[in-house]
Design a protein around this motif. Structure first.
Motif, PDB file in Angstrom:
ATOM      1  N   THR A 593     -39.508  14.825  15.748  1.00  0.00           N
ATOM      2  CA  THR A 593     -39.981  13.438  15.874  1.00  0.00           C
ATOM      3  C   THR A 593     -39.096  12.431  15.130  1.00  0.00           C
ATOM      4  N   PRO A 594     -38.817  12.597  13.832  1.00  0.00           N
ATOM      5  CA  PRO A 594     -37.927  11.605  13.206  1.00  0.00           C
ATOM      6  C   PRO A 594     -36.487  11.735  13.683  1.00  0.00           C
ATOM      7  N   ILE A 595     -36.079  12.962  14.032  1.00  0.00           N
ATOM      8  CA  ILE A 595     -34.703  13.194  14.485  1.00  0.00           C
ATOM      9  C   ILE A 595     -34.447  12.455  15.802  1.00  0.00           C
ATOM     10  N   ALA A 596     -35.457  12.396  16.671  1.00  0.00           N
ATOM     11  CA  ALA A 596     -35.286  11.695  17.949  1.00  0.00           C
ATOM     12  C   ALA A 596     -34.962  10.227  17.722  1.00  0.00           C
ATOM     13  N   ALA A 597     -35.675   9.594  16.786  1.00  0.00           N
ATOM     14  CA  ALA A 597     -35.425   8.183  16.510  1.00  0.00           C
ATOM     15  C   ALA A 597     -34.062   7.988  15.855  1.00  0.00           C
ATOM     16  N   MET A 598     -33.680   8.902  14.976  1.00  0.00           N
ATOM     17  CA  MET A 598     -32.376   8.798  14.319  1.00  0.00           C
ATOM     18  C   MET A 598     -31.230   8.920  15.316  1.00  0.00           C
ATOM     19  N   ALA A 599     -31.347   9.891  16.218  1.00  0.00           N
ATOM     20  CA  ALA A 599     -30.282  10.095  17.198  1.00  0.00           C
ATOM     21  C   ALA A 599     -30.152   8.889  18.126  1.00  0.00           C
ATOM     22  N   ARG A 600     -31.279   8.313  18.493  1.00  0.00           N
ATOM     23  CA  ARG A 600     -31.248   7.118  19.343  1.00  0.00           C
ATOM     24  C   ARG A 600     -30.479   5.993  18.634  1.00  0.00           C
ATOM     25  N   ARG A 601     -30.733   5.836  17.328  1.00  0.00           N
ATOM     26  CA  ARG A 601     -30.068   4.778  16.574  1.00  0.00           C
ATOM     27  C   ARG A 601     -28.583   5.082  16.403  1.00  0.00           C
ATOM     28  N   ALA A 602     -28.249   6.349  16.149  1.00  0.00           N
ATOM     29  CA  ALA A 602     -26.841   6.720  16.008  1.00  0.00           C
ATOM     30  C   ALA A 602     -26.065   6.393  17.281  1.00  0.00           C
ATOM     31  N   LYS A 603     -26.677   6.662  18.427  1.00  0.00           N
ATOM     32  CA  LYS A 603     -26.032   6.348  19.702  1.00  0.00           C
ATOM     33  C   LYS A 603     -25.813   4.845  19.827  1.00  0.00           C
ATOM     34  N   ALA A 604     -26.824   4.065  19.453  1.00  0.00           N
ATOM     35  CA  ALA A 604     -26.702   2.613  19.564  1.00  0.00           C
ATOM     36  C   ALA A 604     -25.610   2.061  18.666  1.00  0.00           C
ATOM     37  N   LEU A 605     -25.395   2.704  17.512  1.00  0.00           N
ATOM     38  CA  LEU A 605     -24.387   2.234  16.557  1.00  0.00           C
ATOM     39  C   LEU A 605     -22.986   2.769  16.845  1.00  0.00           C
ATOM     40  N   GLY A 606     -22.883   3.711  17.773  1.00  0.00           N
ATOM     41  CA  GLY A 606     -21.579   4.290  18.075  1.00  0.00           C
ATOM     42  C   GLY A 606     -21.129   5.337  17.081  1.00  0.00           C
ATOM     43  N   ILE A 607     -22.086   5.927  16.342  1.00  0.00           N
ATOM     44  CA  ILE A 607     -21.764   7.000  15.390  1.00  0.00           C
ATOM     45  C   ILE A 607     -21.506   8.295  16.171  1.00  0.00           C
ATOM     46  N   ASP A 608     -20.510   9.050  15.748  1.00  0.00           N
ATOM     47  CA  ASP A 608     -20.265  10.368  16.338  1.00  0.00           C
ATOM     48  C   ASP A 608     -21.389  11.304  15.863  1.00  0.00           C
ATOM     49  N   TYR A 609     -22.092  11.951  16.779  1.00  0.00           N
ATOM     50  CA  TYR A 609     -23.249  12.750  16.376  1.00  0.00           C
ATOM     51  C   TYR A 609     -23.463  13.917  17.332  1.00  0.00           C
ATOM     52  N   GLU A 610     -24.240  14.891  16.871  1.00  0.00           N
ATOM     53  CA  GLU A 610     -24.722  15.976  17.714  1.00  0.00           C
ATOM     54  C   GLU A 610     -26.116  16.363  17.244  1.00  0.00           C
ATOM     55  N   ILE A 611     -26.915  16.918  18.174  1.00  0.00           N
ATOM     56  CA  ILE A 611     -28.301  17.280  17.875  1.00  0.00           C
ATOM     57  C   ILE A 611     -28.483  18.772  18.120  1.00  0.00           C
ATOM     58  N   HIS A 612     -29.107  19.453  17.171  1.00  0.00           N
ATOM     59  CA  HIS A 612     -29.441  20.868  17.310  1.00  0.00           C
ATOM     60  C   HIS A 612     -30.953  20.993  17.173  1.00  0.00           C
ATOM     61  N   TYR A 613     -31.597  21.409  18.258  1.00  0.00           N
ATOM     62  CA  TYR A 613     -33.058  21.410  18.351  1.00  0.00           C
ATOM     63  C   TYR A 613     -33.531  22.822  18.666  1.00  0.00           C
ATOM     64  N   SER A 614     -34.292  23.427  17.729  1.00  0.00           N
ATOM     65  CA  SER A 614     -34.768  24.807  17.880  1.00  0.00           C
ATOM     66  C   SER A 614     -36.269  24.830  18.148  1.00  0.00           C
TER      67      SER A 614
END
Length: 790
Positions: A593-614
């Motif tokens: 739940t918090p990771i989803a919001a963080m990843a959305r924001r990282a995308k909006a800011l143009g941060i290089d990111y990856e998500i690992h969801y187990s």
């Protein structure tokens, strides 16, 4: 020796030069400040006795707060300080910034008025307000006990009785001046009761009290000075007579009798002259500021009918409403200090001997500390950061008595006269620099609509009074459940909106809210998982855990679309560093739940990111479709039922500078990540926990320790069976709190010395190693002592 106060704000074009020791203004000016700088036109015009300052001090100095936060006033002969950080730093250092001029006449009086005062033997000496060290703290410590929450509880029945009796007098009239008919006399009666003063000559005491304010902080005209001097002189003599009567019966229960008894044990600390001065100053301090604060609060709340209606409907909001009223429209506009050594304040060099007017009401409207500072927000999380009571060793001792009175007054009015409105009127104030409240507050209502006429039980219902700073638990917000949608097996997503359709509070990724679970008494925290840019709603996803603590079961079995819930927050102790170059987001189960919001924001800011969801299976993993749509190949799913397992050791095998790892999920996963990130730079791994057992105390395994509070100048003992937070509150020290489990970070305090036994799950590894802060609800001292910045 204390260090100079460094500039606390980004220099603008006017302060950049000053921070280098130059002048803050480029233009020539006829007037010069004592440090040689030209005085700006706005500073030259500053006059706190003008109606603009009396009506609204924060608005009057808005220009200074925004453009020239420290300026010299030629009309006053004072340096004026307007920003929060600078003013709090001044309060913290009572050696560099002496309070000795706090009760000095700001307007010198003529020889005739001075002769009148001398004829009365007027000799107001040092009090707790204007006394320097080393004399101040021994006296303060000797006289503190009656002001602690435990002792103040005994005054609650009297305050309730008086509030009811005075409202009874005008409840059926349909119109009243709240100041004349209640808000002056009741605080004065309570003050006299607290001090142990006989309730005699109340009208005279009011006259004398106003005269004392004008004499000390006002600008009486030459023709008024003699009359004011006579009133102050009579006040002085009356205080002396009352004190002599008390000496005949020192066994009384009042604070002054307490001081007389302390004098016998500590004659060098509690002296005769000190008691006489405190008798006079105490009568003013114990009632005038409370009377003005309540009048200001009623005026403010009735000027905002929607806010008034909210606290009428939900009395649990009253404690925080009191804090917000004290912040937004407090009764103390400013204090004064004397500079004892050359110092730099906000980038301006100020020499020893200079006088300061520190405008606390302006600090309370500083946007750098209070978001939307001009907005009246009774749910404001940091409202109790207000500086109306001051801060540090000279903070108002009677703050919690004032809070208690204000809560009871607001409860009485909201319960019995929720339909009252402000009458048409012009508000006037006694002109002075420091203490303000409307001389009259006229209100109107229809007596036929008085709730007690329909339901006499209204008269017997009381809400509990909180003596001390409000807890985060008291600040709730009503919401409506717009939808309840299944997003995986055993997981539902709730969309929450405001009942009136207004925008919901702003939030950042990593934030959570607390939901009150109906009548169960349970309160549970859930991370926000929606879009932070969606101002209309807050979204959470809740996993059903039948064997859990009960919150998720209540959500899944009881909550449906259209229901009204109460929430607290949002608040955030799991923040995304928006300046990071690269982010690795790791989620396990409902921790997405918090990771989803963080990843959305990282995308909006143009941060290089990856998500690992187990997760166990795709059917049990929430938000997969949404995540795949938004993040594509950046999303890596590790589904146990499909034979996939995240290899964190491989993922984190090579430490990388500029990379942050954010994780939320089961404790086993978080522990594994901590081991993998051990070789990485400090604070690479940031985690969000669901629950903690670290705050549980076992007295047999604990030891007592002492805490020295540097700003307050006192030492507190923390017993083995008590938390630091509890011990601080018992000593009349304000500390905010919320979860009290070491989860939320609300009760953080600054550590200056001593080793901390950290037991929270908020601080990072580097923060713990730095040993500069701790959570007072659960953490303790490793040794026998700590020093805190409180």
């Amino acid at each position: 020796m204390s260090q100079p106060i460094a500039p606390t704000h980004t220099p603008d074009t006017t302060t950049a030069e000053a921070s280098a020791g130059g002048c803050p203004f480029h233009q020539a000016s006829a007037a010069k400040a004592p440090n040689g700088c030209p005085v700006s036109a706005r500073a030259a015009d500053f006059d706190p006795f003008e109606d603009g300052y009396q009506q609204d001090p924060p608005e009057y100095v808005r220009w200074a707060r925004e453009q020239e936060p420290v300026f010299y006033s030629p009309k006053l002969g004072y340096w004026v300080v307007t920003r929060y950080d600078d003013i709090k730093a001044i309060f913290r250092d009572n050696l560099t910034f002496s309070p000795s001029i706090a009760l000095e006449k700001i307007t010198p009086t003529g020889p005739e008025a001075n002769a009148v005062l001398a004829s009365y033997g007027f000799a107001l000496n040092r009090t707790l307000v204007n006394e320097d060290e080393p004399a101040h703290m021994p006296r303060r410590r000797a006289l503190m006990e009656p002001f602690t929450p435990e002792h103040l509880k005994h005054h609650e029945p009297l305050v309730r009785q008086l509030a009811r009796e005075y409202v009874d007098r005008f409840i059926d009239d349909g119109r009243a001046d709240l100041v004349d008919q209640m808000l002056w006399e009741v605080p004065l009666t309570v003050a006299l009761h607290f001090l142990g003063v006989p309730e005699e000559d109340m009208d005279k005491l009011r006259e004398y009290s106003i005269a004392h304010t004008v004499n000390t902080w006002g600008r009486p005209k030459p023709e008024e000075q003699v009359a004011v001097a006579h009133a102050v002189g009579n006040f002085w003599q009356l205080a002396g007579k009352i004190l002599e009567k008390m000496r005949q019966h020192p066994e009384g229960s009042g604070w002054m009798q307490y001081g007389i008894r302390k004098q016998k044990a500590h004659p060098d600390v509690v002296t005769d002259s000190y008691l006489h001065s405190m008798m006079m100053a105490g009568i003013v301090a114990a009632h005038e500021t409370t009377a003005n604060a309540t009048a200001n609060a009623m005026k403010l709340l009735l000027q905002h009918p929607d806010v008034w209606r909210e606290i009428c409907d939900d009395p649990s909001l009253i404690p925080n409403a009191v804090e917000e009223c004290l912040r937004h429209n407090g009764s103390v506009a400013a204090w004064r200090r004397l500079v004892t050594r050359d110092v730099n304040i906000g980038g301006i060099d100020i020499a020893a001997g200079a006088k300061l007017l520190i405008v606390t009401s302006s600090a309370n409207h500083d946007e750098a500390h209070f978001t939307d500072a001009d907005l009246v927000d009774i749910r404001r999380e940091n409202a109790s950061d207000q500086l109306t009571f001051g801060y540090g060793s000279h903070q108002c001792m009677g703050k919690n008595l004032a809070r208690m009175e204000m809560q009871i007054f607001l409860e009485e009015f909201t319960r019995r006269l929720p339909h009252m409105t402000l009458a048409q009127q012009t508000f006037t104030y006694v002109p002075n620099t420091s203490f303000r409240g409307p001389e009259h507050v006229w209100v109107e209502w229809d007596p036929a609509q008085n709730p007690e006429r329909r339901d006499p039980a209204v008269l017997t219902h009381h809400s509990p009074v909180r003596i001390g700073e409000p807890s985060g638990h008291s600040v709730t917000r009503p919401v409506v459940v717009e939808s309840v949608v299944p997003v995986a097996d055993g997981i539902v997503k709730l969309r929450l909106v405001a009942p009136d359709g207004r925008a919901m509070p702003r939030w950042a990724p990593g934030s959570h809210i607390d939901i009150e679970c109906g009548d169960t008494g349970l309160s549970r925290q859930y991370s926000l998982c929606g879009d932070p840019s969606d101002t209309r709603a807050l979204e959470i996803a809740v996993l059903h855990e039948p064997q859990g603590r009960g919150g998720s079961h209540w959500v899944h079995t009881q909550v449906k679309a259209g229901d009204r819930l109460r929430i607290r927050g949002p608040r955030n102790h799991f923040r995304l560093d928006e300046t990071t170059r690269r982010a690795i987001f790791v989620a396990g189960g409902i921790g997405v739940t918090p990771i989803a919001a963080m990843a959305r924001r990282a995308k909006a800011l143009g941060i290089d990111y990856e998500i690992h969801y187990s997760g166990r299976s795709r059917h049990t993993m929430a938000l997969i479709d949404e995540l795949q749509s938004l993040h594509g190949e950046r999303l890596h799913l590790w589904v146990k039922a499909e034979g996939q397992r995240a290899d964190y050791a491989r993922l984190l095998a090579t430490p990388q500078d500029g990379t942050q790892v954010y994780a939320c999920g089961p404790l086993r996963m978080l522990d594994a990540l901590a081991q993998c990130c051990a070789p990485w730079p400090d604070d690479t791994l940031r985690v969000e926990h669901f629950q903690s057992q670290l705050a549980t105390l076992d007295p047999e395994k604990e030891h007592a320790f002492e805490v020295t509070l540097k700003d307050s100048g006192i030492t507190v003992t923390v017993p083995a069976d008590q938390t630091l937070l509890t011990a601080l509150r018992a000593a009349n020290i304000d500390v905010q709190s919320d979860c009290e489990e070491g989860l939320c970070g609300s009760c953080e305090v600054q550590v200056l010395a001593g080793d901390v036994d950290h037991r929270d799950v908020v601080l990072t590894r580097a923060e713990r190693d730095a040993n500069t802060k701790m959570m007072s609800c659960c953490s303790r001292a490793c040794g026998k002592s700590l020093v805190l910045a409180l």
